[in-house]
Enzyme design. Sequence first.
Site, mmCIF file in Angstrom:
data_model
loop_
_atom_site.group_PDB
_atom_site.id
_atom_site.type_symbol
_atom_site.label_atom_id
_atom_site.label_comp_id
_atom_site.label_asym_id
_atom_site.label_seq_id
_atom_site.Cartn_x
_atom_site.Cartn_y
_atom_site.Cartn_z
ATOM 1 N N SER A 11 0.868 -1.172 0.000
ATOM 2 C CA SER A 11 0.000 0.000 0.000
ATOM 3 C C SER A 11 0.904 1.221 0.000
ATOM 4 O O SER A 11 1.673 1.435 0.945
ATOM 5 C CB SER A 11 -0.878 0.018 1.255
ATOM 6 O OG SER A 11 -1.352 1.338 1.439
ATOM 7 N N HIS A 36 -0.980 -1.340 -4.442
ATOM 8 C CA HIS A 36 -2.278 -0.987 -3.860
ATOM 9 C C HIS A 36 -2.332 0.524 -3.617
ATOM 10 O O HIS A 36 -1.454 1.093 -2.961
ATOM 11 C CB HIS A 36 -2.427 -1.757 -2.541
ATOM 12 C CG HIS A 36 -3.744 -1.596 -1.851
ATOM 13 N ND1 HIS A 36 -4.864 -2.315 -2.189
ATOM 14 C CD2 HIS A 36 -4.104 -0.813 -0.802
ATOM 15 C CE1 HIS A 36 -5.873 -1.988 -1.382
ATOM 16 N NE2 HIS A 36 -5.436 -1.061 -0.530
ATOM 17 N N ASP A 38 -4.610 3.606 -2.110
ATOM 18 C CA ASP A 38 -5.711 3.911 -1.195
ATOM 19 C C ASP A 38 -6.233 5.319 -1.449
ATOM 20 O O ASP A 38 -5.533 6.304 -1.211
ATOM 21 C CB ASP A 38 -5.220 3.818 0.252
ATOM 22 C CG ASP A 38 -5.023 2.380 0.683
ATOM 23 O OD1 ASP A 38 -5.957 1.578 0.516
ATOM 24 O OD2 ASP A 38 -3.917 2.061 1.176
ATOM 25 N N MET A 40 -8.891 8.094 -0.363
ATOM 26 C CA MET A 40 -9.742 8.457 0.784
ATOM 27 C C MET A 40 -10.273 9.877 0.600
ATOM 28 O O MET A 40 -9.517 10.767 0.211
ATOM 29 C CB MET A 40 -8.928 8.402 2.083
ATOM 30 C CG MET A 40 -8.285 7.060 2.336
ATOM 31 S SD MET A 40 -7.256 7.126 3.811
ATOM 32 C CE MET A 40 -6.640 5.450 3.856
ATOM 33 N N HIS A 69 -8.212 1.027 -4.181
ATOM 34 C CA HIS A 69 -9.161 0.816 -3.083
ATOM 35 C C HIS A 69 -9.849 2.152 -2.825
ATOM 36 O O HIS A 69 -9.242 3.070 -2.257
ATOM 37 C CB HIS A 69 -8.363 0.321 -1.859
ATOM 38 C CG HIS A 69 -9.173 0.118 -0.620
ATOM 39 N ND1 HIS A 69 -8.591 -0.121 0.607
ATOM 40 C CD2 HIS A 69 -10.507 0.093 -0.408
ATOM 41 C CE1 HIS A 69 -9.541 -0.269 1.522
ATOM 42 N NE2 HIS A 69 -10.716 -0.137 0.926
ATOM 43 N N MET A 71 -12.036 4.423 -0.887
ATOM 44 C CA MET A 71 -12.691 4.672 0.405
ATOM 45 C C MET A 71 -13.370 6.031 0.303
ATOM 46 O O MET A 71 -12.946 7.021 0.919
ATOM 47 C CB MET A 71 -11.647 4.634 1.530
ATOM 48 C CG MET A 71 -11.202 3.217 1.851
ATOM 49 S SD MET A 71 -9.633 3.158 2.730
ATOM 50 C CE MET A 71 -8.512 3.271 1.354
ATOM 51 N N MET A 140 -11.467 -6.162 4.943
ATOM 52 C CA MET A 140 -10.727 -5.177 5.734
ATOM 53 C C MET A 140 -10.439 -5.763 7.120
ATOM 54 O O MET A 140 -11.357 -6.188 7.823
ATOM 55 C CB MET A 140 -11.533 -3.883 5.881
ATOM 56 C CG MET A 140 -11.643 -3.036 4.617
ATOM 57 S SD MET A 140 -10.064 -2.689 3.816
ATOM 58 C CE MET A 140 -9.185 -1.792 5.110
ATOM 59 N N GLY A 145 -8.981 3.918 6.814
ATOM 60 C CA GLY A 145 -8.707 5.338 7.021
ATOM 61 C C GLY A 145 -7.240 5.652 7.267
ATOM 62 O O GLY A 145 -6.795 6.742 6.943
ATOM 63 N N ASP A 178 -6.511 -6.644 3.850
ATOM 64 C CA ASP A 178 -5.861 -5.318 3.915
ATOM 65 C C ASP A 178 -5.979 -4.760 5.328
ATOM 66 O O ASP A 178 -7.090 -4.573 5.833
ATOM 67 C CB ASP A 178 -6.578 -4.408 2.907
ATOM 68 C CG ASP A 178 -5.990 -3.003 2.809
ATOM 69 O OD1 ASP A 178 -4.887 -2.773 3.352
ATOM 70 O OD2 ASP A 178 -6.633 -2.148 2.178
ATOM 71 N N GLY A 179 -4.828 -4.483 5.931
ATOM 72 C CA GLY A 179 -4.810 -3.802 7.222
ATOM 73 C C GLY A 179 -4.106 -4.597 8.301
ATOM 74 O O GLY A 179 -4.565 -5.668 8.691
HETATM 75 C C1 DX5 Z 1 -6.385 1.363 5.390
HETATM 76 C C2 DX5 Z 1 -5.854 1.109 3.990
HETATM 77 C C3 DX5 Z 1 -4.765 0.103 3.954
HETATM 78 C C4 DX5 Z 1 -3.533 0.521 4.719
HETATM 79 C C5 DX5 Z 1 -2.697 -0.678 5.000
HETATM 80 O O1 DX5 Z 1 -7.464 2.217 5.310
HETATM 81 O O2 DX5 Z 1 -6.899 0.637 3.165
HETATM 82 O O3 DX5 Z 1 -4.447 -0.251 2.623
HETATM 83 O O4 DX5 Z 1 -2.785 1.468 4.021
HETATM 84 O O5 DX5 Z 1 -1.643 -0.283 5.816
HETATM 85 P P1 DX5 Z 1 -1.073 -1.226 6.964
HETATM 86 O O6 DX5 Z 1 -0.556 -2.471 6.277
HETATM 87 O O7 DX5 Z 1 0.011 -0.411 7.568
HETATM 88 O O8 DX5 Z 1 -2.199 -1.529 7.888
HETATM 89 ZN ZN ZN Z 2 -6.380 -0.305 1.233
#
Ligand code: DX5
Ligand code: ZN
Length: 222
Positions: A11, A36, A38, A40, A69, A71, A140, A145, A178-179
């Site tokens: 990510s 990946h 993200d 947001m 992804h 969000m 998730m 976030g 993820d996470g």
């Molecule tokens: C969280 C994201 C993840 C996050 C993962 O909202 O969707 O992709 O960046 O990071 P780590 O692996 O540090 O939890």
């Molecule tokens: Zn993500």
Amino acid sequence: MTESKVRIGPSILSADFLRLGEQIAEAEAAGVDFVHVDVMDGRFVPNISIGLPVLEAVRRATKLPVDVHLMIVEPERYAERFAAAGADFVTVHVEVCGHLHRTLQGIAAAGAVPSVTLNPATPLTTIEEVLPLVRQVLVMSVNPGFGGQTFIPSALDRIARLREMIDARNPTCLLEVDGGVKAGNIRRVVDAGADTIVAGSAIYSPDASVKRSVAALRGALS
Ligand code: DX5
Ligand code: ZN
């Protein structure tokens, strides 16, 4: 799942944005399988990250599949634009998709892999009807976030239950997690049924090179 088949992707949320191209190249050289991204919006999640211009730059920086992804609220307004901007996978959250079926069809029609995800508190049954339509489901394992959060243990049982649903209804569908995935828990996540792993802070860490961090994740699976 045989370890060699597990797909691992960084990510970029945890990358150094001033050196984003280099950080992606480092991950690619370390043998990751996808990147990946993200996105947001500060509404669906309490953070604002990056959007279309950065995705376009990432697209130019790598030949690896780019896994976006979203969000964001009203993902149907943007999903197809992310596909057109170079996303290979577009993931939308079931919690904000009034017309999930239509949105996933739109992503496929725009040439990307349709993918759906759910927050830790969202029942798996909410995606049951679209399982035949997607080629990836993302579980998730933190509340979305932020990078660097702790893996929520109940995600393991959800992964196992989703694995059964996928095997029964769409066996070639990818199961992404993820996470909070690190070298210390990746084995359990894969044993529960995941075949695709996102790792942010475990790959872009101040404590180790990207190469060593990816090797540690792979090593934990061998
Ligand atoms: C969280 C994201 C993840 C996050 C993962 O909202 O969707 O992709 O960046 O990071 P780590 O692996 O540090 O939890
Ligand atoms: Zn993500």
